[in-house]
Write a protein that holds these residues in place. Structure first.
Motif, short mmCIF file in Angstrom:
data_model
loop_
_atom_site.label_atom_id
_atom_site.label_comp_id
_atom_site.label_asym_id
_atom_site.label_seq_id
_atom_site.Cartn_x
_atom_site.Cartn_y
_atom_site.Cartn_z
N CYS A 1 3.89 5.93 -6.07
CA CYS A 1 3.39 4.31 -6.59
C CYS A 1 3.65 3.88 -8.01
O CYS A 1 4.28 2.93 -7.99
CB CYS A 1 1.01 4.17 -6.76
SG CYS A 1 0.72 5.04 -5.33
N VAL B 1 0.91 -1.03 -0.13
CA VAL B 1 0.06 -0.09 0.28
C VAL B 1 1.28 1.49 0.46
O VAL B 1 1.48 1.84 0.32
CB VAL B 1 -1.10 -0.26 0.88
CG1 VAL B 1 -1.84 1.38 1.34
CG2 VAL B 1 -1.46 -1.32 1.47
N CYS B 2 0.87 2.34 -0.57
CA CYS B 2 1.49 3.30 -0.68
C CYS B 2 1.52 3.80 0.49
O CYS B 2 0.27 4.46 1.03
CB CYS B 2 0.98 4.15 -2.18
SG CYS B 2 2.09 5.48 -2.67
N ALA B 3 2.23 5.07 0.87
CA ALA B 3 2.02 6.14 1.52
C ALA B 3 1.60 7.19 1.20
O ALA B 3 1.20 7.79 2.37
CB ALA B 3 3.43 5.65 2.46
N ASN B 4 2.02 7.06 -0.10
CA ASN B 4 1.89 8.59 -0.31
C ASN B 4 -0.16 9.15 -0.65
O ASN B 4 -0.87 9.88 -0.35
CB ASN B 4 2.37 8.72 -1.61
CG ASN B 4 2.71 10.17 -2.32
OD1 ASN B 4 1.93 11.47 -1.12
ND2 ASN B 4 1.62 10.21 -3.56
N CYS B 5 -0.97 7.76 -1.30
CA CYS B 5 -1.91 7.79 -1.70
C CYS B 5 -2.64 7.31 -1.12
O CYS B 5 -4.19 6.53 -1.51
CB CYS B 5 -2.24 7.87 -3.53
SG CYS B 5 -1.58 6.17 -3.74
N ALA B 6 -2.42 5.57 -0.21
CA ALA B 6 -2.93 4.87 0.13
C ALA B 6 -4.11 3.81 -0.42
O ALA B 6 -4.63 3.27 -0.26
CB ALA B 6 -3.97 5.41 1.35
#
Length: 64
Positions: A23, A7-12
């Motif tokens: 991502c 899971v991307c920490a930037n956009c979830a």
């Protein structure tokens, strides 16, 4: 490692979807780092390991 469950920490969002630039960069980096066995499933790796062990046992039996 695959990006299927990351899971991307930037956009979830899942990294595999590539929704944001972070991502897409992570997905590209993971694809570049993929080795020879990256495309194999754990089941396929297990079958390969069992086959190699069986081959070693057979080779040992014929060597004696």
């Amino acid at each position: 490692m695959t990006c299927d469950r990351l899971v991307c920490a930037n956009c979830a969002a899942p990294v595999s979807e590539g929704r944001c630039p972070v991502c897409r960069a992570s997905r590209e980096r993971l694809q570049q780092q993929a080795g020879v066995f990256a495309g194999l499933t754990p089941a396929a790796l297990l079958v390969l390991l069992v086959a190699l062990i069986a081959l070693a046992v057979l080779a040992n039996n014929f060597a004696v």
